[in-house]
Design a protein around this motif. Sequence first.
Motif, PDB file in Angstrom:
ATOM      1  N   ALA A  94       0.826  -1.213   0.000  1.00 19.83           N
ATOM      2  CA  ALA A  94       0.000   0.000   0.000  1.00 19.83           C
ATOM      3  C   ALA A  94       0.860   1.262   0.000  1.00 19.83           C
ATOM      4  O   ALA A  94       0.531   2.246  -0.651  1.00 19.83           O
ATOM      5  CB  ALA A  94      -0.928   0.002   1.215  1.00 19.83           C
ATOM      6  N   LYS A  95       1.982   1.222   0.735  1.00 21.11           N
ATOM      7  CA  LYS A  95       2.851   2.405   0.806  1.00 21.11           C
ATOM      8  C   LYS A  95       3.748   2.532  -0.415  1.00 21.11           C
ATOM      9  O   LYS A  95       4.426   3.534  -0.580  1.00 21.11           O
ATOM     10  CB  LYS A  95       3.742   2.334   2.064  1.00 21.11           C
ATOM     11  CG  LYS A  95       3.020   2.706   3.342  1.00 21.11           C
ATOM     12  CD  LYS A  95       3.970   2.786   4.517  1.00 21.11           C
ATOM     13  CE  LYS A  95       4.997   3.882   4.430  1.00 21.11           C
ATOM     14  NZ  LYS A  95       4.701   5.075   5.229  1.00 21.11           N
ATOM     15  N   GLN A  96       3.763   1.501  -1.234  1.00 23.23           N
ATOM     16  CA  GLN A  96       4.630   1.468  -2.422  1.00 23.23           C
ATOM     17  C   GLN A  96       6.078   1.733  -2.033  1.00 23.23           C
ATOM     18  O   GLN A  96       6.761   2.572  -2.623  1.00 23.23           O
ATOM     19  CB  GLN A  96       4.144   2.487  -3.453  1.00 23.23           C
ATOM     20  CG  GLN A  96       2.721   2.209  -3.907  1.00 23.23           C
ATOM     21  CD  GLN A  96       2.184   3.307  -4.803  1.00 23.23           C
ATOM     22  OE1 GLN A  96       1.654   4.311  -4.344  1.00 23.23           O
ATOM     23  NE2 GLN A  96       2.319   3.106  -6.094  1.00 23.23           N
ATOM     24  N   ARG A  97       6.496   0.999  -1.012  1.00 26.23           N
ATOM     25  CA  ARG A  97       7.857   1.138  -0.513  1.00 26.23           C
ATOM     26  C   ARG A  97       8.792   0.279  -1.358  1.00 26.23           C
ATOM     27  O   ARG A  97       8.556  -0.899  -1.516  1.00 26.23           O
ATOM     28  CB  ARG A  97       7.911   0.643   0.932  1.00 26.23           C
ATOM     29  CG  ARG A  97       8.545   1.645   1.827  1.00 26.23           C
ATOM     30  CD  ARG A  97       8.501   1.236   3.257  1.00 26.23           C
ATOM     31  NE  ARG A  97       8.589   2.473   4.044  1.00 26.23           N
ATOM     32  CZ  ARG A  97       8.571   2.526   5.352  1.00 26.23           C
ATOM     33  NH1 ARG A  97       8.445   1.439   6.051  1.00 26.23           N
ATOM     34  NH2 ARG A  97       8.681   3.665   5.963  1.00 26.23           N
ATOM     35  N   PRO A  98       9.878   0.840  -1.878  1.00 29.25           N
ATOM     36  CA  PRO A  98      10.778   0.059  -2.733  1.00 29.25           C
ATOM     37  C   PRO A  98      11.733  -0.843  -1.960  1.00 29.25           C
ATOM     38  O   PRO A  98      12.488  -1.601  -2.547  1.00 29.25           O
ATOM     39  CB  PRO A  98      11.551   1.129  -3.504  1.00 29.25           C
ATOM     40  CG  PRO A  98      11.543   2.317  -2.604  1.00 29.25           C
ATOM     41  CD  PRO A  98      10.266   2.249  -1.816  1.00 29.25           C
ATOM     42  N   VAL A 155       4.613  15.275  14.992  1.00 30.28           N
ATOM     43  CA  VAL A 155       5.841  14.694  14.433  1.00 30.28           C
ATOM     44  C   VAL A 155       5.962  13.267  14.974  1.00 30.28           C
ATOM     45  O   VAL A 155       5.370  12.934  16.003  1.00 30.28           O
ATOM     46  CB  VAL A 155       7.128  15.475  14.784  1.00 30.28           C
ATOM     47  CG1 VAL A 155       7.097  16.864  14.173  1.00 30.28           C
ATOM     48  CG2 VAL A 155       7.321  15.555  16.294  1.00 30.28           C
ATOM     49  N   GLU A 156       6.741  12.451  14.303  1.00 29.70           N
ATOM     50  CA  GLU A 156       6.870  11.053  14.693  1.00 29.70           C
ATOM     51  C   GLU A 156       7.544  10.908  16.057  1.00 29.70           C
ATOM     52  O   GLU A 156       8.134  11.851  16.574  1.00 29.70           O
ATOM     53  CB  GLU A 156       7.700  10.281  13.647  1.00 29.70           C
ATOM     54  CG  GLU A 156       7.008  10.109  12.313  1.00 29.70           C
ATOM     55  CD  GLU A 156       7.371  11.177  11.300  1.00 29.70           C
ATOM     56  OE1 GLU A 156       7.829  12.277  11.713  1.00 29.70           O
ATOM     57  OE2 GLU A 156       7.190  10.925  10.098  1.00 29.70           O
ATOM     58  N   SER A 157       7.476   9.697  16.578  1.00 23.49           N
ATOM     59  CA  SER A 157       8.069   9.414  17.883  1.00 23.49           C
ATOM     60  C   SER A 157       9.598   9.524  17.835  1.00 23.49           C
ATOM     61  O   SER A 157      10.215   9.328  16.791  1.00 23.49           O
ATOM     62  CB  SER A 157       7.674   8.008  18.349  1.00 23.49           C
ATOM     63  OG  SER A 157       8.112   7.038  17.414  1.00 23.49           O
ATOM     64  N   PRO A 209       3.786   1.729  10.206  1.00 19.94           N
ATOM     65  CA  PRO A 209       4.558   2.901   9.802  1.00 19.94           C
ATOM     66  C   PRO A 209       3.601   4.081   9.688  1.00 19.94           C
ATOM     67  O   PRO A 209       2.386   3.912   9.859  1.00 19.94           O
ATOM     68  CB  PRO A 209       5.073   2.511   8.411  1.00 19.94           C
ATOM     69  CG  PRO A 209       4.008   1.618   7.867  1.00 19.94           C
ATOM     70  CD  PRO A 209       3.410   0.892   9.058  1.00 19.94           C
ATOM     71  N   SER A 210       4.126   5.247   9.436  1.00 23.64           N
ATOM     72  CA  SER A 210       3.248   6.391   9.182  1.00 23.64           C
ATOM     73  C   SER A 210       2.406   6.087   7.939  1.00 23.64           C
ATOM     74  O   SER A 210       2.870   5.426   7.008  1.00 23.64           O
ATOM     75  CB  SER A 210       4.084   7.657   8.991  1.00 23.64           C
ATOM     76  OG  SER A 210       5.137   7.433   8.065  1.00 23.64           O
ATOM     77  N   ALA A 211       1.156   6.567   7.952  1.00 16.89           N
ATOM     78  CA  ALA A 211       0.186   6.165   6.917  1.00 16.89           C
ATOM     79  C   ALA A 211       0.259   7.049   5.680  1.00 16.89           C
ATOM     80  O   ALA A 211      -0.728   7.640   5.257  1.00 16.89           O
ATOM     81  CB  ALA A 211      -1.221   6.172   7.506  1.00 16.89           C
ATOM     82  N   ASN A 212       1.448   7.127   5.111  1.00 21.00           N
ATOM     83  CA  ASN A 212       1.625   7.913   3.896  1.00 21.00           C
ATOM     84  C   ASN A 212       2.263   7.050   2.823  1.00 21.00           C
ATOM     85  O   ASN A 212       2.918   6.057   3.132  1.00 21.00           O
ATOM     86  CB  ASN A 212       2.534   9.119   4.182  1.00 21.00           C
ATOM     87  CG  ASN A 212       3.837   8.710   4.845  1.00 21.00           C
ATOM     88  OD1 ASN A 212       3.846   8.210   5.961  1.00 21.00           O
ATOM     89  ND2 ASN A 212       4.947   8.899   4.148  1.00 21.00           N
ATOM     90  N   VAL A 213       2.076   7.442   1.580  1.00 19.01           N
ATOM     91  CA  VAL A 213       2.792   6.792   0.496  1.00 19.01           C
ATOM     92  C   VAL A 213       4.272   7.126   0.682  1.00 19.01           C
ATOM     93  O   VAL A 213       4.618   8.233   1.105  1.00 19.01           O
ATOM     94  CB  VAL A 213       2.270   7.293  -0.874  1.00 19.01           C
ATOM     95  CG1 VAL A 213       3.150   6.801  -2.011  1.00 19.01           C
ATOM     96  CG2 VAL A 213       0.829   6.836  -1.078  1.00 19.01           C
ATOM     97  N   VAL A 221       5.004  13.293   2.936  1.00 13.85           N
ATOM     98  CA  VAL A 221       5.055  13.644   4.364  1.00 13.85           C
ATOM     99  C   VAL A 221       4.053  12.834   5.184  1.00 13.85           C
ATOM    100  O   VAL A 221       3.031  12.381   4.678  1.00 13.85           O
ATOM    101  CB  VAL A 221       4.814  15.152   4.611  1.00 13.85           C
ATOM    102  CG1 VAL A 221       5.930  15.976   4.008  1.00 13.85           C
ATOM    103  CG2 VAL A 221       3.457  15.569   4.084  1.00 13.85           C
ATOM    104  N   SER A 222       4.351  12.678   6.470  1.00 13.12           N
ATOM    105  CA  SER A 222       3.500  11.899   7.364  1.00 13.12           C
ATOM    106  C   SER A 222       2.162  12.604   7.578  1.00 13.12           C
ATOM    107  O   SER A 222       2.109  13.826   7.708  1.00 13.12           O
ATOM    108  CB  SER A 222       4.204  11.699   8.705  1.00 13.12           C
ATOM    109  OG  SER A 222       5.332  10.870   8.536  1.00 13.12           O
ATOM    110  N   PRO A 223       1.067  11.833   7.648  1.00 15.03           N
ATOM    111  CA  PRO A 223      -0.267  12.408   7.793  1.00 15.03           C
ATOM    112  C   PRO A 223      -0.613  12.697   9.251  1.00 15.03           C
ATOM    113  O   PRO A 223      -0.368  11.884  10.132  1.00 15.03           O
ATOM    114  CB  PRO A 223      -1.162  11.292   7.260  1.00 15.03           C
ATOM    115  CG  PRO A 223      -0.402  10.039   7.558  1.00 15.03           C
ATOM    116  CD  PRO A 223       1.061  10.373   7.529  1.00 15.03           C
TER     117      PRO A 223
HETATM  118 MG    MG Z   1       7.390   7.299   8.034  1.00 14.09          MG
END
Ligand code: MG
Length: 340
Positions: A57-61, A182-184, A145-149, A153-155
Motif C-alpha cells: 500500500a505504501k509502495q515502498r521500494p 511529528v513522529e516518535s 509505519p506512518s500512513a503515507n505513500v 510527508v506523514s499524515p
Molecule cells: Mg514514516
Amino acid sequence: MDQTTRATRFLAADEGAIQEAAKILREGGLVSFPTETVYGLGADATSGEAVAKIYEAKQRPAFNPLIAHVPAMQEGLALGQFNAHARKLAEAFWPGALTLVVPVSSDCPVSLLARAGHDTIAVRVPDHPVALALLRRAGLPVAAPSANVSGTVSPTTAQHVADGLSGRIDVILDGGACSVGVESTIIACLGPQPVLLRPGGIPVADIEQILGLTVRRSHEGQDAPALASAQTKQAPGLLAPGMLASHYAPRANVRLQAVEAYPNEAILDFAASLAAYATTSPAYFDLSPNGDLRQAAANLFSFLRQADAAGVSTIAIAPVPSAGLGEAINDRLARAAADP
Ligand code: MG
Ligand code: TXA
C-alpha cells in the motif's frame, strides 16, 4: 488478482468502528488509525502476509523494519529484551511518543518481515485513546509505519491519509488531528549507552534527564537499522549470542537470477521455476509456488535463513519479477548477494 485496489471505509472512531477495525486487523487487513504523533497504517505484526500489504500500500521500494505498537508496557516487555535503560524509559514515557529499539525476545511473535529480518525490534505504546482501544481490542502487536505513500510527508489528519491511501487500505479511523504532529523519538537500547536513532515528539533532553546520562546522537542521514547494528557490534559482551548481527545476512554466497542449479546449491525458488532441481538440491524452498509476491515477501527472510542453515556454500535464487512488492524483494536479495 489486483492486490492493491480495495474499497476504503472512512469511519468516525466510535466504539463500533474501533471494534470493526480490530476485527479487520485480526483478519489480516489494513487499518489506518490516529496516534498522538501521526496516523499509522496498521496490520497484524505477527502475520508476514498482512505486513506485506503495508509495504504494498505504501509502495515502498525496500523493506524497512516497522514499529510494533502495543497497548501497554506488559505487552511490550513480551516482545523484546529490555535492559535497565529501556525499562526506565518505558516507565517514564509510555504511553507516549517514544519508540524503543531492543533485542527481540526468544519467543517474539512479530514476523520477520515486520522486522525486515533484524534481530532487534522497535516497540511503542502510543498515547491516544483510539489507538489504545484498537490495540486492546485487536489483542495483537500492530505493525504500523506512518500512513503515507513512501516519499511523502506523514499524515496528521484522517483526510491526509485518505488523500494518499484511499483505495489501497480497508479502513481509516478518523480520530481528529494528531496533537504532537511529528513522529516518535527513537532510542536504541542495545548496549551500555543508549543511542538516538531519530529525534521526535519527546525531547532528547527529557530522556537524558530520566537516564541521568548523555544519549549518543546518530549522524544525520544514517540509516537507523544500520546504526543500531553498528552499536550492537560495539557492545557484543552485553548481548546474547546471535544478537551480534542485528541485520541478518546469509553466510552462504548468493547467486541471483539462477535459471538452473548445481547439485550442491540450496535453492530459493519463485513460482516453481527451479522445481526440476528440487530433488537434487540439499535444501529447496519456494517463496511462492504460484507466483504470489505477497506470499513471497512474507516468506523471504525466514526462507533465506533456512536455506543458509543447510550449511551450503551457495544459495541459488530464482528470478523474481520486479513489479509491485517485487521491487522490495529484489532490493533485499541484492543486499544479500552484496554482503561479504
Ligand atoms: Mg514514516
Ligand atoms: O510516531 C511514530 O513513530 C509513527 C506512529 C504511527 O507510531 N510511526 C512511524 O513509523 O513513524 P515509520 O515506519 O514511518 O518509522 C519507523 C522508523 C524507521 O525509520 C525505521 O527504520 C525505524 O523506525 N526502525 C524500526 N525498527 C527498527 C529497528 N529494529 N532498528 C532500528 N530502527 C528501526
